[in-house]
Motif scaffolding. Sequence first.
Motif, mmCIF file in Angstrom:
data_model
loop_
_atom_site.group_PDB
_atom_site.id
_atom_site.type_symbol
_atom_site.label_atom_id
_atom_site.label_comp_id
_atom_site.label_asym_id
_atom_site.label_seq_id
_atom_site.Cartn_x
_atom_site.Cartn_y
_atom_site.Cartn_z
ATOM 1 N N SER A 45 -3.948 1.951 -6.301
ATOM 2 C CA SER A 45 -3.674 3.661 -5.944
ATOM 3 C C SER A 45 -2.146 3.583 -5.530
ATOM 4 O O SER A 45 -1.209 4.546 -6.093
ATOM 5 N N ARG A 70 -6.266 -0.247 -2.895
ATOM 6 C CA ARG A 70 -5.543 0.637 -1.906
ATOM 7 C C ARG A 70 -4.353 0.726 -2.772
ATOM 8 O O ARG A 70 -3.350 1.565 -2.857
ATOM 9 N N GLU A 71 -3.882 -1.016 -3.259
ATOM 10 C CA GLU A 71 -2.616 -1.162 -3.410
ATOM 11 C C GLU A 71 -2.631 -0.053 -5.034
ATOM 12 O O GLU A 71 -1.812 0.279 -5.336
ATOM 13 N N VAL A 88 0.795 -1.239 -0.255
ATOM 14 C CA VAL A 88 -0.206 -0.268 0.091
ATOM 15 C C VAL A 88 1.276 1.460 0.438
ATOM 16 O O VAL A 88 0.277 2.294 0.232
ATOM 17 N N GLU A 111 -15.392 3.871 -6.987
ATOM 18 C CA GLU A 111 -13.936 2.798 -7.265
ATOM 19 C C GLU A 111 -13.852 1.854 -9.417
ATOM 20 O O GLU A 111 -13.610 2.270 -10.049
#
Length: 261
Positions: free
Chosen positions: A218, A215-216, A188, A242
């Motif tokens: 991003s 989250r990864e 992350v 998303e």
Amino acid sequence: MVVLSVPAEVTVILLDIEGTTTPIAFVKDILFPYIEENVKEYLQTHWEEEECQQDVSLLRKQAEEDAHLDGAVPIPAASGNGVDDLQQMIQAVVGNVCWQMSLDRKTTALKQLQGHMWRAAFTAGRMKAEFFADVVPAVRKWREAGMKVYIYSSGSVEAQKLLFGHSTEGDILELVDGHFDTKIGRKVESESYRKTADSIGCSTNSILFLTDVTREASAAEEADVHVAVVVRPGNAGLTDDEKTYYSLITSFSELYLPSST
Ligand SMILES: CSCCC(=O)C(=O)COP(=O)(O)O
Ligand SMILES: [Mg+2]
């Protein structure tokens, strides 16, 4: 069928495992329960071994960092040689591992021990890793088209190799050009993707990262890595924002490589 064109500058496909190549159910229903059911016996059997002692040291260091967290289970420093002391120590390590797993933590310490524990089950043929049906044919096709394929998972590199080496599709380790885990950094954090690109020897925008975790995605995108979010049965749902923002695929066969026909 939906088709997602892979940008022309992409030469590396970087794959997450859980929720991307492999069902979350395999991890949650088979891999993790194996650890919870066997950790005490594993520690009792392997305690004197160097590898086990290194795993315990790493867990103890992590426990010190976690001391401020709610419900954290401390691991006392090694003291005497008494049998009672040893059993208390093992119980503390078991408690710590189970506490971390109840939160699905991705610490290097936890992942290292898990990898060592799975080794016996995979090498004895008692466990085989599951991959979604589209994964192996797609990876073969990408490689034939000249792409490099790397793995970046929170699972340790050793665990990754066990999965790819002992799968329901046979030994597919040769389909992977290299492996990364949390030793390069947390998934992350964008810096992890810069370091991964450096280690591969390419620029970040030569990489396409496929993951189920936004989250990864991003963090990778912040490092100028191309991303697509993989939607698989059993994965966590995505918000409407998303779904709108990210390129989504439900199968690796939806990726179109401009260089392939
Ligand atoms: C490759 S080891 C098994 C899965 C695991 O322990 C894990 O944490 C998977 O995380 P991922 O980053 O592949 O979603
Ligand atoms: Mg994942």
